[in-house]
Write a protein that holds these residues in place. Sequence first.
Motif, PDB file in Angstrom:
ATOM      1  N   SER A   1     -16.904  23.308  40.960  1.00  0.00           N
ATOM      2  CA  SER A   1     -17.091  22.097  41.755  1.00  0.00           C
ATOM      3  C   SER A   1     -18.281  22.246  42.686  1.00  0.00           C
ATOM      4  N   TYR A   2     -18.836  21.096  43.071  1.00  0.00           N
ATOM      5  CA  TYR A   2     -19.903  21.104  44.064  1.00  0.00           C
ATOM      6  C   TYR A   2     -19.364  21.597  45.408  1.00  0.00           C
ATOM      7  N   GLY A   3     -18.063  21.387  45.642  1.00  0.00           N
ATOM      8  CA  GLY A   3     -17.446  21.865  46.870  1.00  0.00           C
ATOM      9  C   GLY A   3     -17.435  23.372  46.974  1.00  0.00           C
ATOM     10  N   THR A   4     -17.556  24.057  45.828  1.00  0.00           N
ATOM     11  CA  THR A   4     -17.679  25.516  45.821  1.00  0.00           C
ATOM     12  C   THR A   4     -19.141  25.938  45.834  1.00  0.00           C
ATOM     13  N   LEU A   5     -19.972  25.216  45.085  1.00  0.00           N
ATOM     14  CA  LEU A   5     -21.375  25.602  44.960  1.00  0.00           C
ATOM     15  C   LEU A   5     -22.164  25.389  46.243  1.00  0.00           C
ATOM     16  N   TYR A   6     -22.037  24.226  46.864  1.00  0.00           N
ATOM     17  CA  TYR A   6     -22.911  23.918  47.996  1.00  0.00           C
ATOM     18  C   TYR A   6     -22.666  24.783  49.231  1.00  0.00           C
ATOM     19  N   PRO A   7     -21.432  25.165  49.546  1.00  0.00           N
ATOM     20  CA  PRO A   7     -21.262  26.133  50.647  1.00  0.00           C
ATOM     21  C   PRO A   7     -21.963  27.463  50.361  1.00  0.00           C
ATOM     22  N   CYS A   8     -21.964  27.874  49.077  1.00  0.00           N
ATOM     23  CA  CYS A   8     -22.664  29.103  48.697  1.00  0.00           C
ATOM     24  C   CYS A   8     -24.166  28.929  48.904  1.00  0.00           C
ATOM     25  N   LEU A   9     -24.710  27.800  48.481  1.00  0.00           N
ATOM     26  CA  LEU A   9     -26.142  27.541  48.668  1.00  0.00           C
ATOM     27  C   LEU A   9     -26.493  27.481  50.151  1.00  0.00           C
ATOM     28  N   LYS A  10     -25.631  26.876  50.935  1.00  0.00           N
ATOM     29  CA  LYS A  10     -25.877  26.785  52.376  1.00  0.00           C
ATOM     30  C   LYS A  10     -25.911  28.171  53.006  1.00  0.00           C
ATOM     31  N   ALA A  11     -24.957  29.037  52.600  1.00  0.00           N
ATOM     32  CA  ALA A  11     -24.905  30.396  53.144  1.00  0.00           C
ATOM     33  C   ALA A  11     -26.134  31.199  52.732  1.00  0.00           C
ATOM     34  N   LEU A  12     -26.565  31.058  51.480  1.00  0.00           N
ATOM     35  CA  LEU A  12     -27.757  31.765  51.016  1.00  0.00           C
ATOM     36  C   LEU A  12     -29.005  31.279  51.756  1.00  0.00           C
ATOM     37  N   GLY A  13     -29.050  29.981  52.048  1.00  0.00           N
ATOM     38  CA  GLY A  13     -30.166  29.453  52.811  1.00  0.00           C
ATOM     39  C   GLY A  13     -30.168  29.976  54.237  1.00  0.00           C
ATOM     40  N   LYS A  14     -28.981  30.065  54.833  1.00  0.00           N
ATOM     41  CA  LYS A  14     -28.864  30.575  56.194  1.00  0.00           C
ATOM     42  C   LYS A  14     -29.315  32.026  56.281  1.00  0.00           C
ATOM     43  N   ASP A  15     -29.039  32.789  55.224  1.00  0.00           N
ATOM     44  CA  ASP A  15     -29.445  34.196  55.193  1.00  0.00           C
ATOM     45  C   ASP A  15     -30.919  34.374  54.841  1.00  0.00           C
ATOM     46  N   GLY A  16     -31.588  33.298  54.492  1.00  0.00           N
ATOM     47  CA  GLY A  16     -33.007  33.372  54.167  1.00  0.00           C
ATOM     48  C   GLY A  16     -33.303  33.748  52.735  1.00  0.00           C
ATOM     49  N   TYR A  17     -32.279  33.691  51.846  1.00  0.00           N
ATOM     50  CA  TYR A  17     -32.483  34.092  50.465  1.00  0.00           C
ATOM     51  C   TYR A  17     -32.997  32.955  49.583  1.00  0.00           C
ATOM     52  N   ILE A  18     -32.710  31.719  49.962  1.00  0.00           N
ATOM     53  CA  ILE A  18     -33.205  30.578  49.207  1.00  0.00           C
ATOM     54  C   ILE A  18     -33.703  29.522  50.189  1.00  0.00           C
ATOM     55  N   VAL A  19     -34.529  28.627  49.685  1.00  0.00           N
ATOM     56  CA  VAL A  19     -34.965  27.470  50.464  1.00  0.00           C
ATOM     57  C   VAL A  19     -34.762  26.234  49.606  1.00  0.00           C
ATOM     58  N   ALA A  20     -34.559  25.107  50.258  1.00  0.00           N
ATOM     59  CA  ALA A  20     -34.362  23.839  49.567  1.00  0.00           C
ATOM     60  C   ALA A  20     -35.589  22.972  49.768  1.00  0.00           C
ATOM     61  N   ASP A  21     -36.240  22.605  48.674  1.00  0.00           N
ATOM     62  CA  ASP A  21     -37.456  21.789  48.728  1.00  0.00           C
ATOM     63  C   ASP A  21     -37.208  20.443  48.063  1.00  0.00           C
ATOM     64  N   PRO A  22     -37.586  19.360  48.715  1.00  0.00           N
ATOM     65  CA  PRO A  22     -37.526  18.061  48.031  1.00  0.00           C
ATOM     66  C   PRO A  22     -38.637  18.007  46.991  1.00  0.00           C
ATOM     67  N   PRO A  23     -38.335  17.640  45.760  1.00  0.00           N
ATOM     68  CA  PRO A  23     -39.371  17.598  44.721  1.00  0.00           C
ATOM     69  C   PRO A  23     -40.317  16.431  44.925  1.00  0.00           C
ATOM     70  N   ALA A  24     -41.443  16.487  44.257  1.00  0.00           N
ATOM     71  CA  ALA A  24     -42.397  15.374  44.301  1.00  0.00           C
ATOM     72  C   ALA A  24     -41.773  14.161  43.636  1.00  0.00           C
ATOM     73  N   PRO A  25     -41.992  12.979  44.159  1.00  0.00           N
ATOM     74  CA  PRO A  25     -41.386  11.770  43.583  1.00  0.00           C
ATOM     75  C   PRO A  25     -41.811  11.584  42.128  1.00  0.00           C
ATOM     76  N   LYS A  26     -40.831  11.215  41.307  1.00  0.00           N
ATOM     77  CA  LYS A  26     -41.113  10.902  39.906  1.00  0.00           C
ATOM     78  C   LYS A  26     -40.649   9.472  39.658  1.00  0.00           C
ATOM     79  N   ALA A  27     -41.573   8.596  39.569  1.00  0.00           N
ATOM     80  CA  ALA A  27     -41.225   7.185  39.443  1.00  0.00           C
ATOM     81  C   ALA A  27     -41.182   6.769  37.980  1.00  0.00           C
ATOM     82  N   SER A  28     -40.218   5.928  37.655  1.00  0.00           N
ATOM     83  CA  SER A  28     -40.153   5.355  36.326  1.00  0.00           C
ATOM     84  C   SER A  28     -41.226   4.277  36.178  1.00  0.00           C
TER      85      SER A  28
END
Length: 216
Positions: free
Chosen positions: A41-68
């Motif tokens: 579930s996303y409820g399991t995945l996103y807390p893990c991603l948040k913790a990894l981000g807090k520890d400095g192991y990952i960063v979250a980047d908004p991608p460049a817009p892709k318009a249809s």
Amino acid sequence: MTRRGAALELAVLGLLHDAPMHGYELRKQLIVLLGWGRVLSYGTLYPCLKALGKDGYIVADPPAPKASKAAKAAGPEAVRGRRNRIVYRLTAEGKERFAQALEESGPAAWDDESFGVRFAFFARTDSPTRVRILEGRRSRLEERLENVRTSTQRGRERADSYTLELQRHGLESVEREVRWLTGLIDRERSGGYGPSDDGPAADDTADENSNHTTEN
């Protein structure tokens, strides 16, 4: 951190080491890799991603817009209004943490929750570490086999035919994994897999043990 949480963290680091991913794609890849027999579930995945981000192991980047084409035709306001998925990528610290995790070969790497993930990244693990993990896993399963055989013998007279069949199935599953591990250990000791080798044969036993570890 629970054993399952540690396995999830390693899996995320390993997958993002290959390439940045947005949450949807990462979740799909994790379900294949972890093989827990249930939807992650996303409820399991996103807390893990948040913790990894807090520890400095990952960063979250908004991608460049892709318009249809339709959005482009509607004008720049429509393009800016599209919702973009966040892309997660590994930092230098995350790559270092992943490398350190691959060097670990103690009991935590042998257990049911972690072994499949560690095996999935064996191509990036040195041979001595692979052998230690494989031997540790085999030793643990051999102990489990002895315990199950003893308890089965003691309870055989009180067990019905379905219980006995389930116990037989469990024993055979563990015995197959022990044989599979022994073959891998022998291969590693004889030189391992070469650069052009695809690794262990993709038979039913290898698939079962790389993605679905034996239950306690």
